[in-house]
Design a protein around this motif. Sequence first.
Motif, mmCIF file in Angstrom:
data_model
loop_
_atom_site.group_PDB
_atom_site.id
_atom_site.type_symbol
_atom_site.label_atom_id
_atom_site.label_comp_id
_atom_site.label_asym_id
_atom_site.label_seq_id
_atom_site.Cartn_x
_atom_site.Cartn_y
_atom_site.Cartn_z
ATOM 1 N N UNK A 125 34.589 34.366 66.111
ATOM 2 C CA UNK A 125 34.601 34.609 67.570
ATOM 3 C C UNK A 125 34.400 33.302 68.335
ATOM 4 N N UNK A 126 33.523 32.462 67.833
ATOM 5 C CA UNK A 126 33.215 31.201 68.510
ATOM 6 C C UNK A 126 34.387 30.215 68.413
ATOM 7 N N UNK A 127 35.046 30.201 67.254
ATOM 8 C CA UNK A 127 36.122 29.232 67.037
ATOM 9 C C UNK A 127 37.446 29.648 67.674
ATOM 10 N N UNK A 128 37.587 30.926 68.025
ATOM 11 C CA UNK A 128 38.843 31.410 68.602
ATOM 12 C C UNK A 128 38.561 32.198 69.884
ATOM 13 N N UNK A 129 38.036 31.509 70.898
ATOM 14 C CA UNK A 129 37.650 32.202 72.131
ATOM 15 C C UNK A 129 38.834 32.683 72.960
ATOM 16 N N UNK A 130 40.057 32.266 72.587
ATOM 17 C CA UNK A 130 41.233 32.657 73.371
ATOM 18 C C UNK A 130 41.618 34.124 73.172
ATOM 19 N N UNK A 131 41.081 34.774 72.125
ATOM 20 C CA UNK A 131 41.466 36.153 71.856
ATOM 21 C C UNK A 131 40.421 37.124 72.394
ATOM 22 N N UNK A 132 40.855 38.201 73.055
ATOM 23 C CA UNK A 132 39.891 39.221 73.468
ATOM 24 C C UNK A 132 39.244 39.862 72.245
ATOM 25 N N UNK A 133 37.999 40.282 72.397
ATOM 26 C CA UNK A 133 37.229 40.868 71.304
ATOM 27 C C UNK A 133 37.002 42.352 71.579
ATOM 28 N N UNK A 134 37.242 43.167 70.572
ATOM 29 C CA UNK A 134 36.963 44.603 70.654
ATOM 30 C C UNK A 134 35.967 44.966 69.564
ATOM 31 N N UNK A 135 34.930 45.665 69.929
ATOM 32 C CA UNK A 135 33.944 46.125 68.950
ATOM 33 C C UNK A 135 34.133 47.602 68.617
ATOM 34 N N UNK A 136 34.952 48.289 69.398
ATOM 35 C CA UNK A 136 35.217 49.713 69.181
ATOM 36 C C UNK A 136 36.707 49.992 69.337
ATOM 37 N N UNK A 137 37.188 51.065 68.706
ATOM 38 C CA UNK A 137 38.609 51.417 68.800
ATOM 39 C C UNK A 137 38.992 51.796 70.217
ATOM 40 N N UNK A 138 38.047 52.346 70.984
ATOM 41 C CA UNK A 138 38.356 52.711 72.371
ATOM 42 C C UNK A 138 38.779 51.477 73.164
ATOM 43 N N UNK A 139 38.141 50.347 72.889
ATOM 44 C CA UNK A 139 38.510 49.113 73.566
ATOM 45 C C UNK A 139 39.894 48.655 73.136
ATOM 46 N N UNK A 140 40.192 48.817 71.853
ATOM 47 C CA UNK A 140 41.531 48.462 71.348
ATOM 48 C C UNK A 140 42.595 49.294 72.056
ATOM 49 N N UNK A 141 42.353 50.586 72.161
ATOM 50 C CA UNK A 141 43.297 51.478 72.842
ATOM 51 C C UNK A 141 43.506 51.036 74.285
ATOM 52 N N UNK A 142 42.420 50.701 74.969
ATOM 53 C CA UNK A 142 42.528 50.253 76.366
ATOM 54 C C UNK A 142 43.362 48.970 76.462
ATOM 55 N N UNK A 143 43.128 48.023 75.543
ATOM 56 C CA UNK A 143 43.865 46.759 75.559
ATOM 57 C C UNK A 143 45.358 46.989 75.292
ATOM 58 N N UNK A 144 45.667 47.872 74.349
ATOM 59 C CA UNK A 144 47.067 48.173 74.038
ATOM 60 C C UNK A 144 47.746 48.830 75.239
ATOM 61 N N UNK A 145 47.076 49.799 75.842
ATOM 62 C CA UNK A 145 47.666 50.495 76.991
ATOM 63 C C UNK A 145 47.878 49.548 78.171
ATOM 64 N N UNK A 146 46.913 48.673 78.407
ATOM 65 C CA UNK A 146 47.055 47.695 79.486
ATOM 66 C C UNK A 146 48.246 46.765 79.219
#
Length: 205
Positions: free
Chosen positions: A180-201
């Motif tokens: 996470x520290x070495x690749x700060x350019x990528x959004x981080x998801x800790x739960x699948x709900x966040x992944x779903x939100x990112x995909x839909x957006x």
Amino acid sequence: MAKRPVLVAMDLEGVLVPEVWISVAEKTGIPELRLTTRDISDYDQLMKHRLGILHEHRLSLRDIQDVIDTMEPLPGALEYMDWLRERYQNVILSDTFYEFASPFMRKLGWPTLFCNSLQVAGDGQVVGYRMRLQDGKRHATLGFKQLNFDVVAMGDSYNDTAMLAEADLGILFRPSDNVRREFPQFPVAMEYRTVIDLIQEFAAR
């Protein structure tokens, strides 16, 4: 102009299922097998380390498969995959091996999987491995883009970052602090709900 279809490419271990080698380490009591691509970025170095330990302890492919048979997808992974397959093309891009993955694929509903193969001796000892393609995750992502897909990629480890960088959207899922520290350019998801939100957006853009 019509929007391009979205394809979601995902790592397997640490994203949809637990880390196989950590589970094997816990089952066998061999802590050296706990190292993963979260800890060692050089995959060949990591696999040589693992194969040496398997040889030293006389662990066979069957021993590892017996552990895998007891493992289940991560909590929420099945529901996430059900949501995903109804809406978007998807594929699993993994550095695991077909000899390990079948029980997981059955439990996940047989998604498409691109991964590698083990070299196994007649006595069942794992003596080597064969990469289907060097840097295969990145090449697959590039190929999907050339096929006119918008690609969302999700992974958790060093060996996923090239895939994430090539994707139109790269997501780190429950990464270690160092990744996470070495690749700060990528959004981080800790739960699948966040992944779903990112995909839909992303798909709505």
